[in-house]
Every structure is written in structure tokens, then in C-alpha cells.
Design an enzyme around this catalytic site. Structure first.
Site, PDB file in Angstrom:
ATOM      1  CB  CYS A   1      -8.733  16.044  25.151  1.00 38.58           C
ATOM      2  SG  CYS A   1      -7.644  17.032  24.106  1.00 38.58           S
TER       3      CYS A   1
ATOM      4  CG  HIS B   1      -6.286  16.872  29.362  1.00 40.01           C
ATOM      5  ND1 HIS B   1      -6.257  15.545  28.986  1.00 40.01           N
ATOM      6  CD2 HIS B   1      -6.066  17.586  28.228  1.00 40.01           C
ATOM      7  CE1 HIS B   1      -6.021  15.451  27.687  1.00 40.01           C
ATOM      8  NE2 HIS B   1      -5.891  16.684  27.199  1.00 40.01           N
TER       9      HIS B   1
ATOM     10  CD  GLU C   1      -7.161  13.918  32.411  1.00 44.55           C
ATOM     11  OE1 GLU C   1      -6.531  13.779  31.348  1.00 44.55           O
ATOM     12  OE2 GLU C   1      -8.333  14.329  32.435  1.00 44.55           O
TER      13      GLU C   1
END
Length: 500
Positions: free
Chosen positions: A321, A448, A450
Site C-alpha cells: 500500500c 493488502h 496479508e
């Protein structure tokens, strides 16, 4: 098939906004909108809708939907949700509804006695609100004695087998094993009439193997996380878990070093040289560097310093990001010689705005203006490193949370110098993935990844960082992006267990 959803603090706004929108459309025909029944009905509707959404590639409806109702029993913020589930238990019927109550069993060091009063009081409060727990899961630092279990069973009005103990273990990967050892599979089988066998499943045996491996890891891989919220590591929990999943997948122990990006800046060298040199000492030791997302200008120059260090010294790097946006800014300043290149988030008047506001972003109204949620990213360059890590798919769907984007008008200048934009959105307007030529691993993603990482299926960008940092990326790609048998969990024999 199992499905887990969470009703935690962020969901309050969604529920209330949903009800407000329905009222504005006239769905309530001018009636007075109240917490009961309108908010509680909206919560139940949300649960029913989520419970039917497929979660696997077979697109079948899940058998189980797990709802996590966060908070402490009795908190005013959660009362509407408690009431919603009090009503919901009757709509769903007893055979389809199981209430699991998690409680703490403290053990004061002064006496060493395990206290059951907090559990008794929380169960009493829950019952007073109309919900009776089917299972009581007790958290503790040390294994709980049988006498404590019997006491909780007696005073909380449940059978002893309905009291489950989870004490602190060597890793969270041991928790499912603890649950299985206490008969939770058998309990769910009879309580919810699930079509499962009593034998451990293939998945559970793989999980046991993973937990065993976690405790035997010898090799260590050091990653520097350069961010601005390092005083509270929970801010980066998802990032930490994604790195841990990736490290475990390649048989390494993760050594994650948190570095406050502001401490890498030259101004800190003057104000506090000790902090400055300690921060740089950590960065110099790192085998890989990660710059996660964030907002605001504080610490950005330190992040740019870390990115320059990774780019010039060929250290594996991943920017997520804001980390990707700053990688573009750093490249513009030091490779394109645009010394004042910046993001309009930090310098609205910059002459070289390489990162700009998205068209739909309204600076006067910060709320609800971000590009949020799962969106599609299309690979535009066949054979890129990240596309290989994603198993050569044409596109991926990952979650976004940003208000700024790379300036699409400047892409040709970047790519001419070797910074390739290998992933775009479906319209080809927003840059989603960058890769730097002639570098072991220099990657940035606007999304993102994750958030979708799992213990047995680590996020590809994070896995790529760990592989590159440990010197295994080239071998991994040459092997068709498959882990070696020593690293894989998949060779558990299916003959020894059921496959439910």
C-alpha cells in the site's frame, strides 16, 4: 467446509449505515426506526446472508458459519448484538445454534490459586441477557486442574465435557490440537449432527505436523519492518502473521525487527544519535525489508531511506500500500532525478506528483472515500515474479484500503528505467503491482495481501519476500513454485484418517 466471520467493532458502523440506508429508501414505510427490532433484524439478516456464501473452490454452501461476537459481556456497545443473537437462537433452532463462551481463569502469583469467579459472573450475566453457553472455553496461563473444571461445571450449569481448557502453549498452532484432545469434535458431531468421523481428519494431522515443525525450527530469517506504529506491535498483527506463515512454510523461524521509520531520518541523528544508530544497526542486519501501509507524513522520509537501502544493496524488499507508493517516490527521486517527487498526500504542491489523489477522493470528507474491499488485479506482463508466485494466474482478488494511487500518466518514464508495473486494475488505470528489474526481489503491491494469508497457504507476496531473504526464491520458481517435500504439509497419508 467451515466459514468464519467476525462481528467486531468495525461492523457496528456497517450495520447502522445499512439500517439508515433502508430507512432513506422508505423500506420501513415511515415507521420509527429503533434498535429493536430494526438493528437486531439487520444483524440477523447479515448473519444469514454470510452463512450461505461459498468459501471453497467447489462453490458449495458451507456447513458451519462461525460468528465471533467480540467484546465483554455487559458492555453497552454490544447489547444490540447480544439481543440479536438471543432472538436468532430461536429462529435457527437449537440443533443449528451452538453458543461458545470464552472466559479468563486468572491465577494470581501471590496465591497460585486458579479463580473461577470471573467465569461464574460472566456466565451469569450472559444468562441474564437470554443466552446460555453450550461450551465454556476457559483461558489460563497454566493447565487447569480437574477440581476447577468440576467447579465451573457445577456453578455454570453445564456438563464437565462442556468445559474446555486452553492454557498458554508454545504456539497458537497447538490450540486446535488441545481442542481435539478434549473431545470437541465428538461434541460438535452430536450437538450439531455433523457428518464427521471421530478419527482425526487429514487437515488436523497436517496441522499437528505444522505445530511440531514450528517448535523444531533451527534456521532464522531476519526481516525489518519499517513503520510508524511500532510502539504498539498489534497494529501490524496481520503483517506479522503473514510473515510467520511464510517463514514456517520454508522451514525458517521468523526474526521480525520493528524499526520506527522516524528513527532512520537524519534529523534523529542530531536529536538522539543513539536511537538513530540502533535503528540503522537493525536495518543493516536485515535479510529482507518490509514497508507496510499507513497514513500521514510522519516517518515517510525514514521509510524512503530504508527503500533506498534495499534497492541499492539488492536486499529483498516488499512494499504494501503506502510502501509501494513510497517505492515509486524513491525511484523517481533517485533514478529519474526528480528530486521533488512526492505524493500529494504529503506535498499537494509538488511539481512531480508521482502519487496522486484518486478521482473519487474528496479531501473535505475523509470518511467513506477510500477504495475499500476485494478488487481484481490483472497481470499485464506474463512471467513476472509475482505472477509466478500466484501460480501463473491471469488475475488475483485481494483487499484494498487506500485513498491515493500512482500517477498513471508517468508510467512510461518509470518503465523505461526498469521499474515495471506488472499488475493493473481491470480498467488498466490503477497501478497495482510493481517489480524492479535486475533485483533479487523488489516488489510493491497496492493491495493488502496479508489479510488473506493462512497458516497452510501463506500470501504469495510475503512468501516471495521470505524466499528471497533466505536465498530460496530461484529454486522455488525453478521447481514450479512448489515447496520441497521437506517443507510441504501435503504428504500426510489419507489412509490413516478420514477426509471430511
Amino acid at each position: 467446509m467451515w466459514k468464519k466471520e467476525s462481528l467486531s467493532a468495525p461492523e457496528y458502523g456497517k450495520i447502522y449505515q445499512h439500517v439508515i440506508n433502508k430507512e432513506r429508501r422508505g423500506d420501513y414505510l415511515g415507521k420509527t426506526v429503533q434498535v429493536v427490532p430494526h438493528i437486531t433484524d439487520a444483524i440477523q439478516e447479515w448473519v444469514m446472508n454470510q452463512a450461505t456464501v461459498p468459501v471453497d473452490k467447489d462453490h458449495q454452501e458451507p456447513q458451519i458459519c462461525v460468528i465471533e461476537l467480540g467484546g465483554t459481556i455487559g458492555d453497552i456497545e454490544g447489547m444490540a448484538f447480544i439481543e440479536a443473537f438471543r432472538q436468532f437462537q430461536f429462529k435457527a433452532k437449537r440443533e443449528n445454534f451452538c453458543n461458545i463462551h470464552v472466559s479468563l481463569v486468572p491465577q494470581p502469583t501471590a496465591t497460585g490459586e486458579q479463580k473461577t469467579k470471573p467465569t461464574q459472573n460472566s456466565v451469569r450475566a450472559l444468562r441474564g441477557l437470554g443466552l446460555s453457553p453450550d461450551l465454556i472455553v476457559c483461558r489460563s496461563t497454566k493447565p487447569i486442574e480437574m477440581a476447577v473444571k468440576q467447579k465451573i461445571s457445577m456453578f455454570c450449569h453445564v456438563e464437565p465435557e462442556q468445559v474446555i481448557f486452553i492454557h498458554d502453549v508454545s504456539s497458537t498452532y497447538r490450540v486446535p490440537i488441545l481442542l481435539e484432545e478434549q473431545g470437541i469434535i465428538t461434541y460438535f458431531k452430536h450437538r450439531l449432527d455433523l457428518p464427521v468421523d471421530d478419527k482425526p481428519t487429514v487437515q488436523l494431522l497436517k496441522w499437528k505436523r505444522m505445530a511440531d515443525r514450528y517448535e523444531r525450527l533451527l534456521q532464522t530469517c531476519s526481516i525489518a519492518l519499517v513503520g510508524k506504529y511500532t510502539k504498539l506491535s498489534d497494529c501490524y498483527t496481520s503483517v506479522f502473521k503473514a510473515l510467520e506463515h511464510s517463514a514456517l512454510a520454508i522451514n525458517h523461524k521468523l526474526n521480525l525487527m520493528y524499526i520506527d521509520s522516524a528513527e532512520l531520518e537524519p534529523s534523529t541523528k542530531t536529536e538522539d544519535p543513539v536511537k538513530y544508530h540502533k535503528a540503522w544497526e537493525k536495518l543493516c542486519k536485515a535479510q529482507g525489508i518490509l514497508v507496510p501501509g499507513g497514513f500521514g507524513s510522519r516517518g515517510t522520509e525514514g521509510k524512503l531511506q530504508a527503500i533506498t537501502w534495499a534497492r541499492e544493496r539488492k536486499i529483498p524488499f516488499l512494499g504494501v500500500c503506502l510502501g509501494m507508493q513510497l517505492a515509486v517516490v524513491e525511484f523517481a527521486r533517485n533514478c529519474l532525478n526528480w528530486k521533488d517527487a512526492n505524493s500529494t498526500e504529503f506535498d499537494p504542491n509538488t511539481k512531480n506528483p508521482v502519487v496522486i489523489d484518486m478521482p473519487e477522493h474528496n479531501p473535505g470528507n475523509m470518511g467513506g472515500t477510500m477504495r475499500l474491499g476485494k478488487r481484481k488485479t490483472v497481470f499485464t506482463t506474463n512471467g513476472s515474479t509475482l505472477q509466478k508466485l500466484y501460480e501463473n494466474v491471469d488475475f488475483v482478488e485481494e483487499r484494498h484500503r487506500h485513498r491515493y494511487e500512482v500517477n498513471p500518466e508517468l508510467i512510461p518514464q518509470f518503465e523505461e528505467k526498469g521499474l515495471k508495473f506488472v499488475g493493473h486494475d481491470t480498467e488498466g488505470q490503477r497501478m497495482e503491482i510493481i517489480e524492479l528489474e535486475d533485483h533479487p526481489y523488489f516488489t510493491g503491491v497496492q493491495f493488502h495481501p496479508e489479510f488473506s494469508s493462512r497458516p497452510m497457504k501463506p500470501s504469495p507476496p510475503y512468501l516471495g519476500l521470505m524466499l528471497a531473504a533466505s536465498g530460496k526464491l530461484s529454486t522455488y520458481i525453478q521447481n514450479g513454485c512448489k515447496l520441497s517435500p521437506r517443507d510441504s504439509y501435503s504428504d500426510v497419508s489419507e489412509e490413516s484418517c478420514s477426509d471430511n
